[in-house]
Write an enzyme that holds these catalytic residues in place. Sequence first.
Site, short mmCIF file in Angstrom:
data_model
loop_
_atom_site.label_atom_id
_atom_site.label_comp_id
_atom_site.label_asym_id
_atom_site.label_seq_id
_atom_site.Cartn_x
_atom_site.Cartn_y
_atom_site.Cartn_z
N ASN A 10 0.84 -1.20 0.00
CA ASN A 10 0.00 0.00 0.00
C ASN A 10 0.88 1.25 0.00
O ASN A 10 1.98 1.27 0.54
CB ASN A 10 -1.02 0.00 1.15
CG ASN A 10 -0.44 -0.29 2.51
OD1 ASN A 10 0.62 -0.90 2.64
ND2 ASN A 10 -1.13 0.14 3.56
N CYS B 39 -4.24 0.76 -2.25
CA CYS B 39 -4.02 -0.50 -1.53
C CYS B 39 -2.93 -1.36 -2.17
O CYS B 39 -2.59 -1.21 -3.35
CB CYS B 39 -5.31 -1.33 -1.52
SG CYS B 39 -6.64 -0.64 -0.54
N GLU C 234 -3.17 -4.42 -3.01
CA GLU C 234 -3.73 -5.21 -4.12
C GLU C 234 -3.60 -4.44 -5.42
O GLU C 234 -3.27 -4.99 -6.48
CB GLU C 234 -5.21 -5.53 -3.86
CG GLU C 234 -5.47 -6.52 -2.76
CD GLU C 234 -5.50 -5.93 -1.36
OE1 GLU C 234 -5.03 -4.79 -1.18
OE2 GLU C 234 -5.97 -6.62 -0.45
N CYS D 234 -10.36 -4.67 0.35
CA CYS D 234 -11.48 -3.73 0.46
C CYS D 234 -12.42 -3.92 -0.74
O CYS D 234 -12.09 -4.63 -1.71
CB CYS D 234 -10.95 -2.29 0.52
SG CYS D 234 -10.43 -1.63 -1.08
N CYS E 209 -10.94 -3.03 -4.16
CA CYS E 209 -9.93 -4.00 -4.62
C CYS E 209 -10.58 -5.33 -5.01
O CYS E 209 -10.08 -6.02 -5.90
CB CYS E 209 -8.86 -4.21 -3.56
SG CYS E 209 -7.71 -2.82 -3.50
N1 THU Z 1 -5.15 -1.88 2.78
C1 THU Z 1 -4.56 -2.60 1.79
O1 THU Z 1 -3.55 -2.16 1.20
N2 THU Z 1 -5.10 -3.80 1.47
C2 THU Z 1 -6.11 -4.40 2.16
O2 THU Z 1 -6.48 -5.54 1.82
C3 THU Z 1 -6.75 -3.70 3.27
C4 THU Z 1 -6.34 -2.29 3.48
C5 THU Z 1 -4.51 -0.61 3.19
C6 THU Z 1 -5.19 0.67 2.81
C7 THU Z 1 -4.58 1.63 3.82
O3 THU Z 1 -3.31 2.06 3.32
C8 THU Z 1 -4.34 0.78 5.04
O4 THU Z 1 -4.38 -0.57 4.60
C9 THU Z 1 -5.33 0.97 6.16
O5 THU Z 1 -6.62 0.83 5.70
#
Ligand code: THU
Length: 127
Positions: free
Chosen positions: A40, A51, A53, A84, A87
């Site tokens: 992320n 994110c 993903e 999320c 994603c």
């Molecule tokens: N996040 C991801 O990168 N992937 C996930 O599957 C869940 C959430 C990140 C987004 C943000 O940078 C941090 O986690 C907190 O929500």
Amino acid sequence: MDPLFEAAKAVREKAHAPYSNFPVGVALRTASGAVFAGANVENASFPEGWCAETSALGAMVAAGERELAEVWVVAEHHEPVTPCGGCRQRLAEFGRAGTVIVSAGPEGERARWTLAELLPAAFGLRP
Ligand code: THU
């Protein structure tokens, strides 16, 4: 250990998550067997971050790959972390109903789902 777990754990160390302090690493394998990873990337203007993903999918597309086979998400939380909503839709663009999404903590696998379980009745325009 699964190579996708190792790759996701390693890329998680590279996450830019100074605002949430919630680093996430994702590694995916494509139908050809290639592995792509991403973390992320947050921003001081909070909605502008993205994110892990999304990072991993971008690397996959940049390499000319389009078919997801398996995805590992590594994060540390009291519950297994799931992609999320946005994603899930991005994963659905390149996955199939049966594509497996594995959620892991730093110690290893905690849960797994198919894409259809995470995003039932998904919108898609693929034939
Ligand atoms: N996040 C991801 O990168 N992937 C996930 O599957 C869940 C959430 C990140 C987004 C943000 O940078 C941090 O986690 C907190 O929500």
